[in-house]
Design an enzyme around this catalytic site. Structure first.
Site, short mmCIF file in Angstrom:
data_model
loop_
_atom_site.label_atom_id
_atom_site.label_comp_id
_atom_site.label_asym_id
_atom_site.label_seq_id
_atom_site.Cartn_x
_atom_site.Cartn_y
_atom_site.Cartn_z
N ASP A 1 8.69 1.69 0.29
CA ASP A 1 8.20 2.56 -0.67
C ASP A 1 8.21 1.35 -2.01
O ASP A 1 8.56 0.30 -1.89
CB ASP A 1 8.90 3.72 -1.11
CG ASP A 1 10.41 3.38 -1.29
OD1 ASP A 1 10.62 2.15 -1.85
OD2 ASP A 1 11.43 4.22 -1.22
N CYS B 1 -15.47 1.21 -4.61
CA CYS B 1 -16.50 0.88 -4.04
C CYS B 1 -17.41 2.02 -4.03
O CYS B 1 -17.81 2.70 -3.10
CB CYS B 1 -16.60 0.34 -2.39
SG CYS B 1 -15.70 1.52 -1.43
N ASP C 1 0.92 -1.06 0.03
CA ASP C 1 -0.15 -0.08 0.05
C ASP C 1 0.85 1.32 0.08
O ASP C 1 2.04 1.32 0.75
CB ASP C 1 -0.93 0.00 1.37
CG ASP C 1 -2.25 1.01 1.23
OD1 ASP C 1 -3.15 0.67 0.95
OD2 ASP C 1 -1.89 2.16 0.99
C1 LIG Z 1 -10.09 1.10 -0.72
S1 LIG Z 1 -8.87 1.16 0.27
C2 LIG Z 1 -8.15 -0.70 0.05
C3 LIG Z 1 -8.90 -1.47 0.91
C4 LIG Z 1 -8.45 -2.87 1.04
N1 LIG Z 1 -8.04 -3.33 -0.03
C5 LIG Z 1 -9.07 -3.99 1.80
O1 LIG Z 1 -9.78 -4.66 1.28
O2 LIG Z 1 -9.46 -3.78 2.93
C6 LIG Z 1 -7.74 1.84 -0.82
C7 LIG Z 1 -6.21 1.82 -0.49
O3 LIG Z 1 -5.50 2.42 -1.71
C8 LIG Z 1 -4.46 2.83 -1.03
N2 LIG Z 1 -3.84 3.89 -1.97
C9 LIG Z 1 -4.14 5.09 -2.34
N3 LIG Z 1 -3.38 5.74 -3.27
C10 LIG Z 1 -2.79 4.57 -3.77
C11 LIG Z 1 -1.68 4.53 -4.77
N4 LIG Z 1 -1.46 5.56 -5.69
N5 LIG Z 1 -0.98 3.36 -5.00
C12 LIG Z 1 -1.31 2.58 -3.87
N6 LIG Z 1 -2.18 2.43 -3.06
C13 LIG Z 1 -2.94 3.53 -2.89
C14 LIG Z 1 -4.89 3.64 0.32
O4 LIG Z 1 -3.92 4.12 1.18
C15 LIG Z 1 -5.96 2.77 0.49
O5 LIG Z 1 -5.37 1.78 1.78
#
Ligand SMILES: C[S@@+](CC[C@H](N)C(=O)[O-])C[C@H]1O[C@@H](n2cnc3c(N)ncnc32)[C@H](O)[C@@H]1O
EC number: 2.1.1.-
Length: 436
Positions: free
Chosen positions: A291, A361, A264
């Site tokens: 990272d 979502c 993440d």
């Molecule tokens: C919808 S949540 C994920 C929920 C998780 N997959 C679950 O099922 O519990 C979206 C995630 O994307 C991460 N995120 C935001 N921008 C991102 C990026 N550019 N690259 C990767 N992850 C990112 C956020 O930190 C967040 O944790």
């Protein structure tokens, strides 16, 4: 507490949410902390009424001719719960904790016809979102959005790494008799939420949860995981792993064979994943918490890259009704930027013939079909495949699910689920294959 006092409490809490901009669940908790005489049944009843009031805020305010907390709560008890002015009068009579008696003007609001009201009022959504929501729901806009104002069930996914079908279902129904199998995902156990004054199902308190046999996961989210089509031996990257809900499902799909990498952009969000992996017995997951350079060895090697993108969460408005009134166009724009970034960064890990699965979502096309269209224009090596075909091929659907899901297919072959169409949260799921 009697119902009249509980209604008075809900009015007080709505006032705190509106004037002090408190998140709804926090405001309910704080009220409970400050009013120790209220038992758990009282708090659940009051919390349920507060959330229902927020769910129906626009339509009730319109009918009542007022946005005052008292008008909103009394209008919700009558218009959404079906109580009458007489019911309220008899509950309020002689109760020193009751709100003031209902006025004639208020009683008129309880039964006012609002079929001529604007769509955003009838469908209880923010007015600025109407053009976007109209694009996705068309003539069904009001019906679709009204379904977002209903309470949501609690869905569990049973964990194939630890338990199979009947044993899992029996373990849940022995503690929560109303639970039943899901209509779409073969691993779903649904706890219905029908009584507006009922307590939330205590899913996390049952032994099967403690043993890692079940996880809380909306059935729409389960379908999104199935679209990955992960199989034993696959190399899978969960690129937006967060607290790991999808990571657990992906690991279960591989049967602990092959490798799932969880990453993440914000390592703090990965914190919750570790105890969940342990509880679920998911042994083939590597959490990479550095990272993006910590993923460099995975470039061009993944069978599946799963992008569970950051989004507005509009598809979960049933569960977080205050969020729908707080969301702004500016936040939507920020999410769109993050979505493009996540998709562009994730693509390089997909091997030739592998799949990039894009999930939100949300029901806003700006976060969904528009993002996929933009990505495909930037990345000619990818083509979009049918999400329904991918989900069918996973073998994880319940009998009869195909008919329901067929109604959720959009013009490009992605799935847009919704409470009205699929009785799930509003998940969007697109499957993109690297062909070059
Ligand atoms: C919808 S949540 C994920 C929920 C998780 N997959 C679950 O099922 O519990 C979206 C995630 O994307 C991460 N995120 C935001 N921008 C991102 C990026 N550019 N690259 C990767 N992850 C990112 C956020 O930190 C967040 O944790």
């Amino acid at each position: 507490m009697r119902d009249a006092g509980r209604i008075a409490a809900a009015i007080e809490i709505i006032d705190a949410i509106e004037t002090r901009h408190r998140p709804a669940r926090n405001a309910v908790k704080e009220w409970g902390r400050d009013h120790r005489f209220a038992g758990s049944g009282d708090r659940a009843w009051i919390g349920g009424l507060v959330l229902d009031t927020l769910r129906h805020k626009a339509s009730v305010a319109f009918a009542m001719g007022s946005e005052a907390p008292r008008a909103l709560v009394l209008g919700t008890v009558t218009r959404a719960w079906g109580w009458t002015a007489d019911d309220l009068a008899s509950k309020f009579a002689g109760d020193e904790h009751a709100p003031d008696p209902v006025t004639e003007e208020e009683a008129a609001g309880f039964t006012r016809d609002i079929s001529g009201a604007p769509a955003n009022v009838q469908g209880d959504f923010p007015a600025w979102a109407e053009p976007s929501l109209k694009r996705v729901f068309g003539k069904d806009l009001i019906t679709e959005m009204q379904a977002f104002a209903a309470r949501a069930p609690v869905d569990l996914r049973f964990n194939g790494l630890k338990v199979q079908g009947d044993k899992a279902i029996n373990a849940v129904t022995s503690k929560i008799p109303s639970a039943h199998t899901g209509a779409l995902s073969a691993s779903c156990i649904r706890i219905p939420q029908t009584d507006p004054t009922g307590k939330n199902a205590p899913a996390e308190s049952i032994p099967a949860y403690g043993k890692g046999w079940v996880e809380v996961q909306d059935e729409g989210s389960q379908i999104a995981g199935l679209a990955a089509g992960a199989q034993a031996g696959d190399q899978v990257l969960d690129f937006c792993a967060g607290a790991g809900g999808k990571t657990l499902e992906l690991s279960a799909m591989t049967g602990n064979a092959g490798q799932v990498y969880a990453w993440d952009v914000d390592w703090r969000r990965l914190r919750a994943i570790f105890p969940r992996l342990q509880r679920a017995g998911a042994r083939n997951v590597q959490v990479r918490d550095g990272d993006e350079t910590t993923l460099s060895d995975l470039e061009g090697r993944m069978d599946v890259v799963f992008v569970d993108a950051p989004c507005t969460g509009s598809g979960t408005w049933r569960r977080r009704p205050d969020a729908k009134w707080r969301l702004s166009e500016k936040q939507l724009e920020q999410r769109i930027e993050q979505q493009d970034e996540a998709l562009d960064n994730a693509a390089k890990y997909v091997k030739p013939g592998g799949r990039l699965v894009y999930v939100t979502c949300s029901v806003f096309p700006e976060e969904n079909a528009d993002r996929v269209e933009g990505f495909l224009a930037r990345e000619p090596d990818f083509v979009q495949r049918s999400t329904l075909d991918a989900v069918l091929a996973s073998g994880g659907l319940a009998d009869g699910a195909e008919n329901v899901l067929a109604k959720c297919v959009d013009e490009s072959g992605a799935l847009q689920l919704s409470p009205h169409r699929s009785a799930t949260d509003g998940f969007y799921i697109a499957v993109l294959e690297r062909v070059g």
